[in-house]
Write a protein that holds these residues in place. Structure first.
Motif, short mmCIF file in Angstrom:
data_model
loop_
_atom_site.label_atom_id
_atom_site.label_comp_id
_atom_site.label_asym_id
_atom_site.label_seq_id
_atom_site.Cartn_x
_atom_site.Cartn_y
_atom_site.Cartn_z
N VAL A 70 0.84 -1.20 0.00
CA VAL A 70 0.00 0.00 0.00
C VAL A 70 0.88 1.25 0.00
CG1 VAL A 70 -1.72 1.30 1.30
CG2 VAL A 70 -1.88 -1.18 1.18
N GLU A 71 0.54 2.16 -0.89
CA GLU A 71 1.22 3.45 -1.04
C GLU A 71 2.66 3.33 -1.55
OE1 GLU A 71 -0.53 5.92 -1.04
OE2 GLU A 71 -2.13 5.77 0.44
N VAL A 72 3.03 2.14 -2.02
CA VAL A 72 4.38 1.95 -2.57
C VAL A 72 4.26 1.47 -4.01
CG1 VAL A 72 6.59 0.76 -2.37
CG2 VAL A 72 5.28 1.32 -0.30
N THR A 73 4.58 2.35 -4.95
CA THR A 73 4.52 1.98 -6.35
C THR A 73 5.82 2.36 -7.04
OG1 THR A 73 3.56 4.08 -7.07
CG2 THR A 73 2.02 2.34 -6.43
N ASP A 74 6.11 1.69 -8.15
CA ASP A 74 7.33 1.99 -8.89
C ASP A 74 7.12 1.68 -10.36
OD1 ASP A 74 10.83 1.53 -7.93
OD2 ASP A 74 9.87 2.90 -9.34
N LYS A 75 7.95 2.32 -11.19
CA LYS A 75 7.81 2.18 -12.63
C LYS A 75 8.37 0.86 -13.10
CE LYS A 75 8.28 7.15 -13.44
NZ LYS A 75 9.09 8.20 -14.06
N GLY A 76 7.68 0.29 -14.09
CA GLY A 76 8.20 -0.84 -14.81
C GLY A 76 8.95 -0.36 -16.03
N ASP A 77 8.89 -1.13 -17.11
CA ASP A 77 9.63 -0.78 -18.32
C ASP A 77 8.93 0.23 -19.21
OD1 ASP A 77 11.58 -3.66 -19.43
OD2 ASP A 77 12.00 -2.01 -18.07
N TYR B 42 9.82 -7.09 -13.10
CA TYR B 42 9.88 -8.31 -13.90
C TYR B 42 10.12 -7.97 -15.37
CZ TYR B 42 8.33 -11.52 -10.25
OH TYR B 42 8.25 -12.29 -9.12
N ILE B 43 11.00 -8.73 -15.98
CA ILE B 43 11.23 -8.65 -17.42
C ILE B 43 10.78 -9.98 -18.01
CG2 ILE B 43 12.89 -8.33 -19.27
CD1 ILE B 43 12.58 -5.86 -17.61
N PHE B 44 9.86 -9.90 -18.95
CA PHE B 44 9.37 -11.10 -19.60
C PHE B 44 10.10 -11.32 -20.92
CE2 PHE B 44 5.51 -13.11 -17.84
CZ PHE B 44 5.39 -12.36 -16.69
N GLY B 45 10.27 -12.58 -21.24
CA GLY B 45 10.77 -12.92 -22.56
C GLY B 45 9.71 -12.69 -23.62
#
Lengths: 117, 111
Positions: free
Chosen positions: A52-59, B99-102
């Motif tokens: 909760v309240e902790v988010t971060d960017k992916g790719d 996570y990095i997906f193939g």
């Protein structure tokens, strides 16, 4: 039944019209994540949340927002959708124990197919 | 940025033949997961490998994690029509929970 639910399952919208895709899990999982799936590109992580309240960017976070106000919900917000955000979106959750354990199976929702015209 | 490639992209096999998909990461992974996605469905977790050189078996499926923790493979012995789908590997790197997906390998099994 343990599950991840997403709504809506299908959505056709127009460029610039704000939308929210909801995601909810009933497994008391700490980790939640959003992915988009496009042909030939596999799944790409948009955002994730450790708690909760902790988010971060992916790719691929550009053009998306998320929030995690409650443990069970993790909505994905497109403030101004564009056609290049047309995709299949999956929400996933994992970790009913410490995330640092060696067993972090991700449970995926059924997917939301979004078309932006 | 970090990439995870899978080969082959597509594979058609006759029922009863073996199948292998390979997953190669540009960086060292903390763990590797494998998922199966049936046509029109969502990814379903198969297994997670954590240790260098680890090998795990699930009935006709054998999973390996490379010694350098940069590659992995999934081998299916004597494929069945129920094995049809796309197989994805996914991993995280040390210090991150991203996570990095193939790119996935789509398997078709001809009866």
């Amino acid at each position: 039944e343990a599950q991840v639910t997403q709504n809506p399952r299908y959505l056709i919208t127009v460029t610039g019209k704000k939308l929210t895709v909801t995601c909810s899990q009933n497994m008391n999982h700490e980790y939640m994540s959003w992915y988009r799936q496009d042909p030939g590109l596999g799944l790409r992580q948009i955002y994730y949340s450790m708690n909760v309240e902790v988010t971060d960017k992916g790719d691929v976070p550009e053009g998306y927002k998320v929030s995690r106000k409650e443990k069970r919900n993790f909505p994905l917000i497109l403030e101004s959708p564009s056609p290049n955000q047309t995709s299949l979106y999956f929400c996933a959750s994992s970790g009913d124990r410490s995330f640092w354990s060696s067993y972090n199976e991700q449970f995926f929702g059924p997917g939301t197919r979004l078309t932006v015209l | 940025g970090q990439q995870v490639m899978q080969i082959p992209q597509y594979q058609h096999v006759q029922e009863g033949e073996d199948f292998t998909t390979y997953c190669n990461s540009s960086t060292t992974l903390s763990n590797i997961q494998w998922y199966k996605q049936r046509p029109g469905g969502h990814p379903v977790f198969l297994i997670q490998l954590v240790k260098s050189g680890e090998v795990k078996k699930q009935k006709r499926l054998t999973f390996q994690f490379g010694e350098a923790k940069k590659n992995s493979s999934l081998h299916i012995t004597a494929t069945q029509t129920t094995d049809v789908g796309t197989y994805f590997c996914a991993g995280t790197t040390s210090g991150t929970y991203k996570y990095i997906f193939g790119t996935g390998t789509r398997l078709k099994v001809l009866a």
